[in-house]
Design an enzyme around this catalytic site. Structure first.
Site, PDB file in Angstrom:
ATOM      1  N   GLU A  61      47.574  33.538  35.388  1.00 52.27           N
ATOM      2  CA  GLU A  61      47.563  34.068  34.440  1.00 52.27           C
ATOM      3  C   GLU A  61      49.103  33.934  33.553  1.00 52.27           C
ATOM      4  OE1 GLU A  61      46.192  35.657  37.041  1.00 52.27           O
ATOM      5  OE2 GLU A  61      44.202  36.109  35.881  1.00 52.27           O
ATOM      6  N   HIS A 130      40.442  47.644  37.294  1.00 52.07           N
ATOM      7  CA  HIS A 130      39.759  47.146  36.440  1.00 52.07           C
ATOM      8  C   HIS A 130      39.166  47.987  35.384  1.00 52.07           C
ATOM      9  CE1 HIS A 130      39.464  43.623  39.010  1.00 52.07           C
ATOM     10  NE2 HIS A 130      38.728  42.961  38.017  1.00 52.07           N
TER      11      HIS A 130
HETATM   12  C1  LIG Z   1      44.832  38.182  38.565  1.00 46.77           C
HETATM   13  C2  LIG Z   1      43.288  38.349  38.329  1.00 46.77           C
HETATM   14  N1  LIG Z   1      42.783  37.281  37.568  1.00 46.77           N
HETATM   15  C3  LIG Z   1      41.236  37.254  37.678  1.00 46.77           C
HETATM   16  C4  LIG Z   1      40.303  37.906  38.128  1.00 46.77           C
HETATM   17  C5  LIG Z   1      38.931  37.964  38.117  1.00 46.77           C
HETATM   18  N2  LIG Z   1      38.420  37.371  39.245  1.00 46.77           N
HETATM   19  C6  LIG Z   1      37.843  38.179  39.998  1.00 46.77           C
HETATM   20  S1  LIG Z   1      37.373  37.171  41.563  1.00 46.77           S
HETATM   21  C7  LIG Z   1      37.993  35.733  40.632  1.00 46.77           C
HETATM   22  C8  LIG Z   1      37.498  34.624  41.432  1.00 46.77           C
HETATM   23  C9  LIG Z   1      38.293  34.506  42.676  1.00 46.77           C
HETATM   24  O1  LIG Z   1      37.976  33.260  43.248  1.00 46.77           O
HETATM   25  P1  LIG Z   1      38.349  33.079  44.833  1.00 46.77           P
HETATM   26  O2  LIG Z   1      39.768  33.238  44.891  1.00 46.77           O
HETATM   27  O3  LIG Z   1      37.894  31.460  45.170  1.00 46.77           O
HETATM   28  O4  LIG Z   1      37.549  34.182  45.744  1.00 46.77           O
HETATM   29  P2  LIG Z   1      36.028  34.092  45.818  1.00 46.77           P
HETATM   30  O5  LIG Z   1      35.328  35.127  44.635  1.00 46.77           O
HETATM   31  O6  LIG Z   1      35.341  32.968  46.001  1.00 46.77           O
HETATM   32  O7  LIG Z   1      35.597  34.824  47.094  1.00 46.77           O
HETATM   33  C10 LIG Z   1      38.478  35.923  39.469  1.00 46.77           C
HETATM   34  C11 LIG Z   1      38.829  35.003  38.601  1.00 46.77           C
HETATM   35  C12 LIG Z   1      41.100  39.028  38.851  1.00 46.77           C
HETATM   36  N3  LIG Z   1      40.070  39.949  39.687  1.00 46.77           N
HETATM   37  N4  LIG Z   1      42.368  39.100  39.104  1.00 46.77           N
END
Ligand SMILES: Cc1ncc(C[n+]2csc(CCOP(=O)(O)OP(=O)(O)O)c2C)c(N)n1
Ligand SMILES: [Mg+2]
Lengths: 332, 332
Positions: A61, A130
């Site tokens: 971000e 959230h």
């Molecule tokens: C700072 C932030 N940006 C975006 C999100 C929205 N978000 C939640 S999970 C996620 C994907 C995370 O991917 P990863 O780190 O690979 O974890 P996984 O879900 O695959 O376990 C996103 C973009 C968030 N919660 N926090």
């Protein structure tokens, strides 16, 4: 001609129209392209405008908001999608130290025509990281404009104005309202910033309401009307710039007011608007200025607790009755 | 399968813990599908060998930080089903008294500093826990779980730098399940993730995250070295999430092929494969494995039934725990 569409569709249309009109406009954010965001607000845009103008970013971000600032300073007009309003804390430096101050610090030579679209609103059972409504934080910083659409109609008109504005604009949509429908014109329209909307006229009490609180206050006004209390509901639409005149005119007429906003009550939007009313319409008031915001606690997950933290139609109506009857509990 | 180092008891506990995670998630998913769970949740199914392989190499006082996909870490670090399901349903007996929910579940008694709804949000926290361990000479180790998507957060690079400079006892465990939300990681991660950690002089390892013995074996060695002041370390664990990004992400063919899912589930399931190995080594019989599964399933179902009947927190709790040392933040 109008037709009924969802807030989500209205935002989508507004962006598509502006992208067709101006090739300098582009979109960036997490999962904005194929996925069209988790709320599916942007679905279909990548098909029309391609991945050059609808850009999926990594989960970085501060990085992509900073890039939007730089792109905006150099001839682009970026629209950044910040998936949840809560993530605004991650981008505060780029937004508040960079975007907000560039025009001023450069003596008016540089501009930052960017839009940051994000959301606010609790009661989605999403817990403390959230569910926040953080618009007051950015409204506090001179140089940023802040829009709070309260319906599909408002969302589209305000967004189009934001995209054409030469300043950084932050728009907070209520994430619980994406599927709410309203009448939206077929033809193009814009909603100017700094012009409040009198959602419902009334003579007995003014309810100044932002974003989803417009719905809450309209419901409260319906209930009050049955008891003979006519509430005037005013939606400022943008809190920066703020249409003080419309609010003050209403308060001078009704002599009572409640300011309702979903941000935390302390040090926030309700405090600012209430203070201006107290400063500028004090001698017209028949009751202390009242305000209702989200409870000053982090948003709890449990439904049993979360529902207690936000203003409700019943709560607003009860407060309005007290004010109208001259029973003001909190006034010293 | 990785090296066989543990004894029968350790093997059976690892197997049971993986089955417990799977059973927990199957029940959590069912609660969502039957509309009994507030909000959304992210399933850990498929990644069990990572949480169990790592946490079985830790002691209660070693700390972990967890993610939005955190139930597996919580179970593996020693949490009880009842308090976990109560938390997921927002009940007063939950680990966080219903205030945190799925995305913030924490278990202080077993060293789980909490799940986090901000991607990458716990990287500083884990590194800070390692700083305490070093400053106070506790001999404790911190493990920071995060996803491949989280490697896009700048915070990681800041804390890795400090952890390497100050030789902190922290292990960064990247659960590389190939996706962040609805995007393949290769589309949003440039170069090699492992090489990024190596660039700070951090010893890094790539390991099969579906092989509980390989994960456990490596972690045991790294934990021992951390305790001797040889940290930090980085582990890149290749794994797979079986469900959608969250329980509501059901139609996902547009970003992930059904064949790919089927392949991981049939050929690389960490529980099935470990079970087979245990049988081959004559450590257990097929019947005994069935027995373990049945017992765990029963335990999970009983915990769900208990949580469904459990009470919500009293309304008076809403302003408790805002400030340490202040029983109720909002009562004068
Ligand atoms: C700072 C932030 N940006 C975006 C999100 C929205 N978000 C939640 S999970 C996620 C994907 C995370 O991917 P990863 O780190 O690979 O974890 P996984 O879900 O695959 O376990 C996103 C973009 C968030 N919660 N926090
Ligand atoms: Mg991932």
């Amino acid at each position: 001609m109008t037709r009924e569409i969802t807030l989500s569709k209205a935002v989508n249309e507004g962006i598509a129209e502006e992208m067709r009109r101006d090739p300098a406009v582009f979109l960036m954010g997490e999962d904005v392209a194929e996925a069209g965001t988790p709320f599916k607000v942007l679905s279909g845009l990548v098909e029309e405008f391609g991945t050059e103008r609808v850009i999926d970013t990594p989960i970085s971000e501060p990085g992509f908001v900073g890039m939007a600032v730089g792109a905006a300073m150099t001839g682009s007009r970026p629209i950044v999608d910040l998936m949840f309003g809560d993530f605004i804390f991650l981008v505060m430096d780029q937004l508040c130290n960079q975007a907000a101050k560039t025009h001023y610090m450069s003596g008016g030579k540089l501009t930052v025509p960017m839009v940051l679209r994000t959301n606010l609103g609790a009661t989605r059972r999403s817990a403390a990281q959230h569910s926040q409504s953080l618009h007051a934080l950015v409204a506090h910083i001179p140089g940023l404009k802040v829009a709070l659409p309260s319906s599909a109609y408002e969302a589209k008109g305000l967004l189009k104005t934001a995209i054409r504005d030469d300043n950084p604009v932050v728009i907070f949509e209520d994430k619980l309202m994406y599927q709410d429908k309203a009448q939206v014109p077929e033809e193009e329209y814009l909603i100017p910033f700094g012009e409040a909307n009198v959602v419902r006229p009334g003579r007995d009490i003014t309810l100044v309401a932002t974003s989803s609180m417009v719905q809450v206050c309209t419901k409260a006004a319906d209930a009050l009307a049955k008891e003979g209390i006519e509430a005037e509901v005013i939606d400022p639409r943008t809190i920066v710039p703020l249409d003080e005149a419309t609010i003050l005119d209403s308060v001078r007429k009704t002599s009572r007011v409640i300011v309702v906003d979903e941000g935390h009550q302390s040090f926030g939007v309700t405090a600012e608007i209430a203070a201006r009313i107290a400063e500028k319409a004090f001698y017209y008031l028949d009751a202390p200025v009242a305000r209702m915001g989200a409870m000053d606690v982090p948003v709890p997950f449990s439904p049993a607790l979360e529902d207690l933290t936000v203003p409700t139609p019943e709560g607003v109506a009860a407060r309005a009755r007290q004010l109208c009857r001259g029973e003001v509990a909190d006034a010293a | 399968m990785g090296q066989a180092k543990a004894n029968t008891e350790d093997y059976l506990r690892m197997y049971t813990q993986m089955v417990r995670i799977r059973a927990f998630e199957d029940n959590a998913n069912q609660l969502y599908l039957s509309a009994k769970m507030p909000g959304l949740t992210h399933m850990y199914s498929g990644q069990e060998a990572v949480a169990v392989g790592i946490c079985e190499a830790l002691e209660d006082d070693d700390r972990i930080t967890s993610t939005h996909r955190g139930h597996g870490h919580c179970v593996a670090k020693g949490a009880e089903f009842k308090q976990m399901f109560c938390e997921l349903l927002g009940k007063a007996e939950g680990y966080c008294r219903g205030k945190g929910g799925s995305m913030h579940i924490a278990d202080q008694d077993h060293g789980n500093l909490g799940a986090n709804a901000i991607v990458g949000g716990s990287m500083g926290i884990a590194t800070g826990a390692a700083l305490t361990a070093k400053l106070q000479g506790t001999g404790r180790v911190a493990v920071c779980f995060f996803g491949d998507g989280a490697t896009a957060q700048g915070l990681w690079y800041e804390v890795m730098n400090m952890a390497a400079l100050w030789k902190l006892p922290v292990i960064y465990a990247c659960e590389n399940n190939g996706y962040s939300e609805y995007t393949k990681t290769e589309e949003i991660a440039a170069g090699s993730i492992t090489a990024r950690a190596e660039a700070f002089g951090i010893e890094s390892f790539e390991v099969d995250g579906q092989d509980v013995l390989a994960v456990n074996d490596l972690t045991q060695k790294l934990v021992a070295r951390c305790r001797k002041g040889e940290g930090p370390f980085f582990m890149n664990l290749k794994t797979y999430r079986y469900h959608g990004h969250h329980v509501g992400d059901i139609n996902r063919d547009y970003y992930r092929a059904k064949d790919e899912e089927a392949e991981w589930k049939t050929l690389r399931d960490p529980i099935v494969n470990f079970g087979k190995w245990l049988e081959e080594q004559r450590i257990v019989t097929a019947d005994e494995l069935v027995g373990i599964n049945d017992t765990v399933r029963k335990e999970a179902e009983e915990a769900v039934a208990y949580a469904e009947k459990a009470a919500y927190p009293d309304a008076s709790e809403v302003d408790m725990h805002v400030y340490a040392g202040v029983p109720h933040a909002l009562s004068a």
